[in-house]
Structure formats: structure tokens, C-alpha cells
Motif scaffolding. Structure first.
Motif, PDB file in Angstrom:
ATOM      1  N   GLU A  50       0.804  -1.022  -0.138  1.00  0.00           N
ATOM      2  CA  GLU A  50      -0.178  -0.174   0.101  1.00  0.00           C
ATOM      3  C   GLU A  50       0.667   1.288  -0.019  1.00  0.00           C
ATOM      4  N   LEU A  51       2.071   1.091   0.894  1.00  0.00           N
ATOM      5  CA  LEU A  51       2.752   2.486   0.747  1.00  0.00           C
ATOM      6  C   LEU A  51       3.540   2.732  -0.298  1.00  0.00           C
ATOM      7  N   THR A  52       3.749   1.604  -1.010  1.00  0.00           N
ATOM      8  CA  THR A  52       4.469   1.914  -2.277  1.00  0.00           C
ATOM      9  C   THR A  52       3.648   2.322  -3.375  1.00  0.00           C
ATOM     10  N   CYS A  53       2.334   1.975  -3.411  1.00  0.00           N
ATOM     11  CA  CYS A  53       1.640   2.485  -4.378  1.00  0.00           C
ATOM     12  C   CYS A  53       1.099   3.919  -3.827  1.00  0.00           C
ATOM     13  N   LEU A  54       0.939   4.295  -2.716  1.00  0.00           N
ATOM     14  CA  LEU A  54       0.972   5.518  -2.300  1.00  0.00           C
ATOM     15  C   LEU A  54       1.942   6.483  -2.734  1.00  0.00           C
ATOM     16  N   GLU A  55       3.194   5.827  -2.683  1.00  0.00           N
ATOM     17  CA  GLU A  55       4.517   6.548  -2.884  1.00  0.00           C
ATOM     18  C   GLU A  55       4.397   6.980  -4.248  1.00  0.00           C
ATOM     19  N   ALA A  56       4.157   5.968  -5.219  1.00  0.00           N
ATOM     20  CA  ALA A  56       3.960   6.341  -6.532  1.00  0.00           C
ATOM     21  C   ALA A  56       3.235   7.364  -7.115  1.00  0.00           C
ATOM     22  N   ILE A  57       1.934   7.343  -6.334  1.00  0.00           N
ATOM     23  CA  ILE A  57       1.219   8.580  -7.061  1.00  0.00           C
ATOM     24  C   ILE A  57       1.764   9.724  -6.367  1.00  0.00           C
ATOM     25  N   ALA A  58       2.245   9.621  -5.106  1.00  0.00           N
ATOM     26  CA  ALA A  58       2.685  11.133  -4.324  1.00  0.00           C
ATOM     27  C   ALA A  58       3.893  11.562  -5.270  1.00  0.00           C
ATOM     28  N   GLN A  59       4.689  10.561  -6.051  1.00  0.00           N
ATOM     29  CA  GLN A  59       5.897  11.217  -6.742  1.00  0.00           C
ATOM     30  C   GLN A  59       5.252  11.784  -8.217  1.00  0.00           C
ATOM     31  N   GLU A  60       4.055  11.248  -8.736  1.00  0.00           N
ATOM     32  CA  GLU A  60       3.516  11.316  -9.880  1.00  0.00           C
ATOM     33  C   GLU A  60       2.887  12.926  -9.889  1.00  0.00           C
ATOM     34  N   ARG A  61       2.175  12.999  -8.521  1.00  0.00           N
ATOM     35  CA  ARG A  61       1.106  13.972  -8.336  1.00  0.00           C
ATOM     36  C   ARG A  61       1.466  14.997  -7.344  1.00  0.00           C
ATOM     37  N   GLY A  62       2.062  14.706  -6.304  1.00  0.00           N
ATOM     38  CA  GLY A  62       2.490  15.294  -5.105  1.00  0.00           C
ATOM     39  C   GLY A  62       1.302  15.005  -3.976  1.00  0.00           C
ATOM     40  N   ALA A  63       1.721  15.528  -2.872  1.00  0.00           N
ATOM     41  CA  ALA A  63       0.726  15.434  -1.795  1.00  0.00           C
ATOM     42  C   ALA A  63      -0.486  16.377  -1.740  1.00  0.00           C
ATOM     43  N   PRO A  64      -1.492  16.326  -1.096  1.00  0.00           N
ATOM     44  CA  PRO A  64      -1.930  15.079  -0.713  1.00  0.00           C
ATOM     45  C   PRO A  64      -2.370  13.973  -1.463  1.00  0.00           C
ATOM     46  N   TRP A  65      -2.438  12.717  -1.083  1.00  0.00           N
ATOM     47  CA  TRP A  65      -2.860  11.723  -1.837  1.00  0.00           C
ATOM     48  C   TRP A  65      -4.382  11.617  -2.141  1.00  0.00           C
ATOM     49  N   PRO A  66      -4.736  11.084  -3.439  1.00  0.00           N
ATOM     50  CA  PRO A  66      -6.078  10.913  -3.495  1.00  0.00           C
ATOM     51  C   PRO A  66      -6.766   9.948  -2.659  1.00  0.00           C
TER      52      PRO A  66
END
Length: 128
Positions: A50-66
Motif C-alpha cells: 500500500e505504501l509503495t502504491c501511495l509513494e508512486a502517486i505522490a511522486q507523480e502528483r504530489g501530496a495530498p494523496w487521492p
């Protein structure tokens, strides 16, 4: 980014270099993460995915996560009390939903211990 969160630090998760278009994290096997004797607790493996998935979107779009819509995990073999690695890639960024796939392995990437997928809801109008 995600490796600095309190939960990731508690699990001992660290950033790794990864292939272009992917994100990779590592979690050291420790006695505190044991489930049944000699094996990692399944929830810890799911957390790494889960954290790896969240890191992938964070690197793509920045925080906050969707916002998460759902997560699914397939446990393929028992995770031993050794270092575990996870890699995630964004498989699709739609208008409203992001789809991410992840894999977790230990000594041999070709012998995964678990896989995961995550679907996240984007804010209206923020997709590509």
C-alpha cells in the motif's frame, strides 16, 4: 516522501532506487513484524504494498494523496523474516481514478511473495 511518515518509519521502510516509471521501497525483516513463527505478518506485507502504491502517486502528483477506493492483495507465499522489497507502477491515470499495480518480493524478484493493486479517486477535474 512516504518513507518519512511515522507509520513507514515504525515498519522500517526505506526508499530505493527504481526503474523509470516505477517506485520501490524496502522493509527490513525484524522480530516486531513477525506473525506466525518465522514469517512476516500478512498485514505488514500489505502495508508495504500500500505504501509503495501511495509513494508512486505522490511522486507523480504530489501530496495530498487521492482518496482510496479499494485495495486488493494476493499472498503468493509466506514472507520470511528477511528484507522485503516492493515496486509499484501507475498503470492508468484516468479522469477520476488512478490504478496502481505493485509486487513484493524478498531474495528473488521473479518469486514474488505478494502482489497488490490500488484504485484511488482523484479530485474532480484533476485527472489527465
Amino acid at each position: 516522501m512516504i518513507a518519512r511518515t511515522p507509520y513507514a518509519r515504525m515498519l522500517g521502510i526505506e526508499d530505493m532506487r527504481s526503474e523509470p516509471g516505477t517506485v520501490a521501497l524496502m522493509m527490513a525483516g525484524r522480530p516486531e513484524l513477525e506473525g506466525r513463527p518465522g514469517f512476516l505478518y500478512g498485514g505488514v506485507i500489505a502495508s508495504l504494498l500500500e505504501l509503495t502504491c501511495l509513494e508512486a502517486i505522490a511522486q507523480e502528483r504530489g501530496a495530498p494523496w487521492p482518496k482510496p477506493i479499494n485495495m486488493g492483495f494476493d499472498f503468493l507465499r509466506g514472507g520470511l523474516m528477511v528484507d522485503s522489497f516492493a515496486q509499484a507502477r501507475l498503470s492508468r491515470i484516468g479522469r477520476n481514478v488512478v490504478n496502481i499495480d505493485a509486487i513484493c518480493w524478498q531474495a528473488d524478484r521473479e518469486k514474488p511473495i505478494a502482489t497488490g493493486r490500488m484504485h484511488l479517486l482523484l479530485e474532480e477535474g484533476s485527472g489527465s
